[in-house]
Structures are given as structure tokens and as C-alpha cells.
Design a protein around this motif. Structure first.
Motif, mmCIF file in Angstrom:
data_model
loop_
_atom_site.group_PDB
_atom_site.id
_atom_site.type_symbol
_atom_site.label_atom_id
_atom_site.label_comp_id
_atom_site.label_asym_id
_atom_site.label_seq_id
_atom_site.Cartn_x
_atom_site.Cartn_y
_atom_site.Cartn_z
ATOM 1 N N SER A 39 27.399 -32.054 -23.113
ATOM 2 C CA SER A 39 26.465 -33.075 -22.654
ATOM 3 C C SER A 39 25.953 -33.955 -23.787
ATOM 4 C CB SER A 39 25.287 -32.405 -21.935
ATOM 5 O OG SER A 39 25.768 -31.655 -20.841
ATOM 6 N N GLN A 52 33.365 -24.703 -17.894
ATOM 7 C CA GLN A 52 31.904 -24.640 -17.802
ATOM 8 C C GLN A 52 31.308 -26.055 -17.750
ATOM 9 O OE1 GLN A 52 30.093 -22.043 -20.672
ATOM 10 N NE2 GLN A 52 28.071 -22.891 -20.356
ATOM 11 N N ALA A 56 29.096 -28.145 -14.864
ATOM 12 C CA ALA A 56 27.843 -28.868 -15.130
ATOM 13 C C ALA A 56 27.973 -30.310 -14.652
ATOM 14 C CB ALA A 56 27.502 -28.815 -16.618
ATOM 15 N N HIS A 59 27.890 -30.128 -10.678
ATOM 16 C CA HIS A 59 26.636 -29.746 -10.022
ATOM 17 C C HIS A 59 25.414 -30.495 -10.567
ATOM 18 C CE1 HIS A 59 28.284 -26.594 -7.493
ATOM 19 N NE2 HIS A 59 28.942 -26.108 -8.529
ATOM 20 N N ARG A 60 25.267 -30.540 -11.877
ATOM 21 C CA ARG A 60 24.054 -31.112 -12.465
ATOM 22 C C ARG A 60 24.085 -32.636 -12.506
ATOM 23 N NH1 ARG A 60 21.968 -30.433 -18.650
ATOM 24 N NH2 ARG A 60 20.052 -31.600 -18.399
ATOM 25 N N ASP A 76 23.801 -23.072 -9.976
ATOM 26 C CA ASP A 76 22.748 -22.451 -10.777
ATOM 27 C C ASP A 76 23.144 -22.479 -12.256
ATOM 28 O OD1 ASP A 76 20.304 -20.609 -10.951
ATOM 29 O OD2 ASP A 76 21.879 -19.421 -11.936
ATOM 30 N N LYS A 77 22.313 -23.075 -13.110
ATOM 31 C CA LYS A 77 22.690 -23.218 -14.519
ATOM 32 C C LYS A 77 22.800 -21.875 -15.241
ATOM 33 C CE LYS A 77 18.432 -24.154 -17.061
ATOM 34 N NZ LYS A 77 17.766 -25.134 -17.915
ATOM 35 N N THR A 78 22.071 -20.878 -14.785
ATOM 36 C CA THR A 78 22.194 -19.550 -15.389
ATOM 37 C C THR A 78 23.582 -18.977 -15.140
ATOM 38 O OG1 THR A 78 19.839 -19.188 -15.031
ATOM 39 C CG2 THR A 78 21.182 -17.239 -15.475
ATOM 40 N N ARG A 80 26.292 -20.856 -14.541
ATOM 41 C CA ARG A 80 27.210 -21.676 -15.337
ATOM 42 C C ARG A 80 27.246 -21.208 -16.777
ATOM 43 N NH1 ARG A 80 24.849 -26.071 -12.743
ATOM 44 N NH2 ARG A 80 23.733 -26.706 -14.624
ATOM 45 N N ALA A 81 26.111 -20.823 -17.315
ATOM 46 C CA ALA A 81 26.039 -20.377 -18.705
ATOM 47 C C ALA A 81 26.855 -19.108 -18.933
ATOM 48 C CB ALA A 81 24.583 -20.144 -19.110
#
Length: 130
Positions: A39, A52, A56, A59-60, A76-78, A80-81
């Protein structure tokens, strides 16, 4: 006769370990140039990191390609991480790193399998056929 029973036991053990991997999702995604940088615009170094970033972007940032499928997990970013640390390239698809990062092809399409392996998230990546 004992060899027969040992063989049957081995087959059953293998089948039960394979069954322990529940498929949570399977989706296709095109790894486009915007998926190959984070990003902040820094280049990524692995296919799993690109997967990954693709999620992002999907979704984001709502930056979705025509081939990018939805998935029920990585909004959910958790979650994705957790991709990069739990991701492997499927055997027989080791060429993906070169294909994705060489710049020769435009946007390699990958198939991503998300598994629950006895409570542990596993992500397997392969090149989509066809």
C-alpha cells in the motif's frame, strides 16, 4: 495377511489426515501490477505477499479486477495478515514466482485454496489452468 492390514491402516491414516484439512474457500485472482507492491508502493518479494495484497486491494480498497473472485474470509484485515505466514505454493507450481515477477506476462491468474488444517489457516496457491 499382516501386510494387507498394515496397508489398510496406512491408507486410513492418510485419509484421516487429508480429511482434517477442511476447504474454507477456493477463489481465482489475477495478480496485476498493483498487487505486486504494498500500500506504500514498495515492491513485494513473494507470490504469497502478492496474494495478500490482492485481497487488501479487493476488500479494503475495492480495486477489483475482472477475474478477481470474492472470498468469504479475507474481508477481515486480521485474517488477511495471516496469509503470508501460512501460505505455500502448491507442488508443481514453483514457476509462479518467475511468472508473476518477470513482467513477461500481464497478470498471472492464480487459484487460491484456503484450508482449515486442524484449526490452523493454510493458504495454497497454484496457477489456474486454462
Amino acid at each position: 495377511m499382516n501386510n494387507f492390514f498394515l496397508g489398510c491402516a496406512a491408507v486410513l491414516a492418510f485419509a484421516s489426515s487429508a480429511a482434517a484439512q477442511d476447504i474454507m474457500a477456493i477463489y481465482d485472482a489475477r495478480l496485476d501490477p498493483h498487487d505486486l507492491v504494498n500500500s506504500s508502493g514498495q515492491p513485494l518479494g513473494s507470490v504469497c505477499a502478492a496474494v495478500q495484497q490482492d485481497r487488501a486491494n479487493y476488500h479494503r480498497f475495492k480495486n477489483r479486477g475482472q477475474v478477481d473472485d470474492s472470498d468469504p474470509i479475507f474481508a477481515d484485515k486480521t485474517m488477511r495478515a495471516r496469509i503470508a505466514g501460512n501460505c505455500v505454493i502448491k507442488p508443481g507450481h514453483e514457476h509462479l514466482h518467475t511468472a508473476v515477477f518477470s513482467g513477461i506476462g500481464y497478470g498471472i491468474i492464480v487459484r487460491v485454496e484456503v484450508l482449515n488444517d486442524a484449526g490452523t489457516l493454510k493458504v495454497r496457491v497454484s496457477e489456474r489452468a486454462g
